[in-house]
Design a protein around this motif. Structure first.
Motif, PDB file in Angstrom:
ATOM      1  N   ARG A 110      -0.470   6.000   2.333  1.00 26.12           N
ATOM      2  CA  ARG A 110      -0.327   4.728   3.043  1.00 26.12           C
ATOM      3  C   ARG A 110       0.222   4.958   4.452  1.00 26.12           C
ATOM      4  O   ARG A 110       1.151   5.746   4.656  1.00 26.12           O
ATOM      5  N   TYR A 135       1.184  23.753  -2.995  1.00 26.39           N
ATOM      6  CA  TYR A 135       1.018  22.305  -3.134  1.00 26.39           C
ATOM      7  C   TYR A 135       1.858  21.810  -4.298  1.00 26.39           C
ATOM      8  O   TYR A 135       1.617  22.158  -5.454  1.00 26.39           O
ATOM      9  N   GLU A 167      -1.496   1.496  -9.426  1.00 23.89           N
ATOM     10  CA  GLU A 167      -0.886   2.676 -10.014  1.00 23.89           C
ATOM     11  C   GLU A 167       0.220   2.252 -10.967  1.00 23.89           C
ATOM     12  O   GLU A 167       0.988   1.334 -10.660  1.00 23.89           O
ATOM     13  N   ASP A 211       8.638   8.545  -3.629  1.00 18.63           N
ATOM     14  CA  ASP A 211       7.330   9.157  -3.426  1.00 18.63           C
ATOM     15  C   ASP A 211       7.172  10.381  -4.330  1.00 18.63           C
ATOM     16  O   ASP A 211       8.125  11.122  -4.547  1.00 18.63           O
ATOM     17  N   GLY A 212       5.958  10.540  -4.844  1.00 16.80           N
ATOM     18  CA  GLY A 212       5.684  11.685  -5.717  1.00 16.80           C
ATOM     19  C   GLY A 212       6.200  11.432  -7.119  1.00 16.80           C
ATOM     20  O   GLY A 212       6.534  12.368  -7.863  1.00 16.80           O
ATOM     21  N   SER A 213       6.260  10.161  -7.503  1.00 17.71           N
ATOM     22  CA  SER A 213       6.966   9.839  -8.746  1.00 17.71           C
ATOM     23  C   SER A 213       6.247  10.336 -10.000  1.00 17.71           C
ATOM     24  O   SER A 213       6.839  10.365 -11.063  1.00 17.71           O
ATOM     25  N   ASP A 271       8.701   3.832   1.163  1.00 16.36           N
ATOM     26  CA  ASP A 271       8.201   4.278  -0.135  1.00 16.36           C
ATOM     27  C   ASP A 271       9.455   4.724  -0.888  1.00 16.36           C
ATOM     28  O   ASP A 271      10.003   5.790  -0.619  1.00 16.36           O
ATOM     29  N   TYR A 281      -4.002  15.566   3.409  1.00 11.87           N
ATOM     30  CA  TYR A 281      -4.568  14.689   2.371  1.00 11.87           C
ATOM     31  C   TYR A 281      -5.728  13.961   3.041  1.00 11.87           C
ATOM     32  O   TYR A 281      -5.547  12.977   3.746  1.00 11.87           O
ATOM     33  N   GLU A 341       4.215   5.980   4.522  1.00 16.10           N
ATOM     34  CA  GLU A 341       4.106   7.409   4.216  1.00 16.10           C
ATOM     35  C   GLU A 341       3.691   8.191   5.479  1.00 16.10           C
ATOM     36  O   GLU A 341       4.413   9.070   5.944  1.00 16.10           O
ATOM     37  N   TYR A 351      -0.074  20.306   5.998  1.00 19.97           N
ATOM     38  CA  TYR A 351      -0.290  19.497   4.796  1.00 19.97           C
ATOM     39  C   TYR A 351      -1.482  18.594   5.094  1.00 19.97           C
ATOM     40  O   TYR A 351      -1.532  17.944   6.144  1.00 19.97           O
ATOM     41  N   SER A 354       4.200  16.378  -4.115  1.00 22.40           N
ATOM     42  CA  SER A 354       5.165  15.409  -3.567  1.00 22.40           C
ATOM     43  C   SER A 354       5.104  15.602  -2.065  1.00 22.40           C
ATOM     44  O   SER A 354       5.545  16.632  -1.549  1.00 22.40           O
ATOM     45  N   MET A 355       4.568  14.592  -1.376  1.00 25.70           N
ATOM     46  CA  MET A 355       4.371  14.738   0.067  1.00 25.70           C
ATOM     47  C   MET A 355       5.657  15.151   0.793  1.00 25.70           C
ATOM     48  O   MET A 355       5.647  16.017   1.670  1.00 25.70           O
TER      49      MET A 355
HETATM   50  P1  AHM Z   1       2.794   8.081  -4.759  1.00 27.17           P
HETATM   51  O1  AHM Z   1       3.361   7.366  -3.558  1.00 27.17           O
HETATM   52  O2  AHM Z   1       2.107   7.166  -5.699  1.00 27.17           O
HETATM   53  O3  AHM Z   1       3.803   8.968  -5.411  1.00 27.17           O
HETATM   54  O4  AHM Z   1       1.601   9.005  -4.197  1.00 27.17           O
HETATM   55  C1  AHM Z   1       1.820   9.833  -3.097  1.00 27.17           C
HETATM   56  C2  AHM Z   1       1.757  11.261  -3.529  1.00 27.17           C
HETATM   57  C3  AHM Z   1       2.225  12.238  -2.486  1.00 27.17           C
HETATM   58  O5  AHM Z   1       3.593  12.448  -2.562  1.00 27.17           O
HETATM   59  C4  AHM Z   1       1.492  13.465  -2.884  1.00 27.17           C
HETATM   60  O6  AHM Z   1       1.368  14.393  -1.855  1.00 27.17           O
HETATM   61  C5  AHM Z   1       0.174  12.923  -3.321  1.00 27.17           C
HETATM   62  O7  AHM Z   1       0.416  11.598  -3.757  1.00 27.17           O
HETATM   63  C6  AHM Z   1      -0.377  13.702  -4.465  1.00 27.17           C
HETATM   64  O8  AHM Z   1      -1.618  13.163  -4.790  1.00 27.17           O
HETATM   65  P2  AHM Z   1      -2.644  13.989  -5.693  1.00 27.17           P
HETATM   66  O9  AHM Z   1      -2.060  14.000  -7.073  1.00 27.17           O
HETATM   67  O10 AHM Z   1      -3.914  13.220  -5.579  1.00 27.17           O
HETATM   68  O11 AHM Z   1      -2.741  15.368  -5.115  1.00 27.17           O
END
Ligand code: AHM
Ligand code: MG
Length: 343
Positions: free
Chosen positions: A275, A243, A63, A118-120, A115, A263, A279, A261, A246-247
């Motif tokens: 992960r 949604y 990524e 997260d959600g960057s 992490d 995934y 996560e 939630y 951002s987790m």
């Molecule tokens: P990241 O750690 O690369 O930011 O990815 C994790 C994020 C989560 O925060 C979020 O819920 C998810 O990826 C969103 O994924 P998607 O865009 O596939 O819905």
């Protein structure tokens, strides 16, 4: 200051609850809190300085890394290095675990999985992002800590937490004795206890999932989404769909309001996207400590045996009744997935 309890004061007050070396874990949590404040400062002025956008590098998952990802990673590693209580950091942004080798950390006993941001992908558009962390005690008694010290089941966590950089900044953590939330008061630069003893409602009416991937979901998830959308007053359906992507923000909202939630695995990510170590496990520990449930669809997240650093998992997390219902559907339709090879 009367009536205000800062994170630092609270950690010291609760030291007696820790099962292990008390001052050390307190100092570790303090170090994470300090790094979180520095990251918060940069997240908040992200539009003003040249820190938005891509760093031009790629992490182990392939990524693209955002500049703030790299900044946050550096800050947390620096804080944990100078703090002296952490012997290994495992982070989403580094291929291998990072051994901490500094004069002050010779006797360090703790492993931190993190992490940093997260959600960057949401940074550039002013949407909430977060930090997720998980703390383990090293198992090996001598020499340098190893990968085996990092690959512990989620049940072995001694503490976990997240920071949400949202409309306000909060740090939420558990040491296995409930969950407490602290809001950053920018005027004094301290996290202050604002959400004591957080509890996730047993049932809820919010479901959070990236429905754009619907065609690739396992049949149990498709059935659960349809269930969520059916009109049934007794169970408060149809549910509301929320949604953020951002987790941390999605789970934080559901923790407070009640919700699930998800995934899941998909055709293209047969092991899920998120992960396990930095996560799923920390969020599962927090949500369980708040009275909720966290599953990969079939088994408790915290009991999954990790075999690699950046291992992925599907996750179904939140209000107990909602997660149980989703698990029932996963079990019922697992056979049709194995026939179509979706999951
Ligand atoms: P990241 O750690 O690369 O930011 O990815 C994790 C994020 C989560 O925060 C979020 O819920 C998810 O990826 C969103 O994924 P998607 O865009 O596939 O819905
Ligand atoms: Mg992440």
């Amino acid at each position: 200051m009367s009536g205000i309890k800062t994170l630092g004061q609270f950690i010291i007050e609760k030291q007696a609850d820790f099962s292990y070396a008390k001052g050390e874990l307190s100092r570790l949590l303090r170090d994470i809190g300090i790094a979180a404040k520095i990251v918060n400062r940069e997240v908040n002025k992200a539009g003003l300085v040249d820190i938005l956008g891509d760093a031009g590098t790629v992490n182990i998952q392939g990524e693209g890394q955002k500049k703030l990802d790299v900044f946050a990673n550096t800050q947390f590693i620096a804080a944990l290095t100078s703090g002296g209580e952490c012997c290994i950091v495992a982070t989403e942004e580094e291929d291998d675990f990072v051994p901490i080798d500094s004069p002050v950390s010779k006797n360090a006993k703790y492993i931190v999985c993190i992490d940093p941001l997260d959600g960057s992908s949401n940074i550039d558009v002013n949407v909430a992002v977060g930090t997720i962390f998980s703390i383990y005690r090293r198992k090996s008694m001598e020499g340098l800590a190893t990968l085996a010290d990092v690959l512990q089941k989620g049940t072995e966590q001694v503490a976990a937490g997240y920071v949400i950089y949202g409309s306000s900044t909060m740090l939420v953590y558990t040491t296995g004795k409930g969950v407490n939330g602290f809001t950053l008061d920018p005027s004094i630069g301290e996290f202050c206890l604002s959400h004591p003893n957080m509890k996730v409602p047993k049932d809820g009416s919010i479901y959070s999932i990236n429905e754009g991937n619907y065609v690739h979901f396992p049949m149990g998830v498709k059935k659960y989404i349809k269930y969520a959308q059916v009109h049934d007053e007794a169970s408060n359906r149809p549910y509301t769909s929320r949604y953020i992507g951002s987790m941390v923000a999605d789970i934080h909202r559901n923790l407070i309001k009640g919700g699930i939630y998800i995934y899941p695995t998909t055709a293209s990510s047969p092991n899920g996207k998120l992960r396990l170590l930095y996560e799923c496990n920390p969020m599962a520990f927090i949500v369980e400590q708040a009275g909720g449930t966290a599953s990969d669809g079939f088994r408790r997240i915290l009991e999954i045996e990790p075999v690699e650093l950046h291992q992925r998992s599907s996750i179904f997390i939140g209000s107990e009744k909602m997660v149980k219902m989703a698990e029932e559907m996963m079990a019922t339709y697992a056979v049709s997935d194995s026939n179509t090879k979706i999951a």
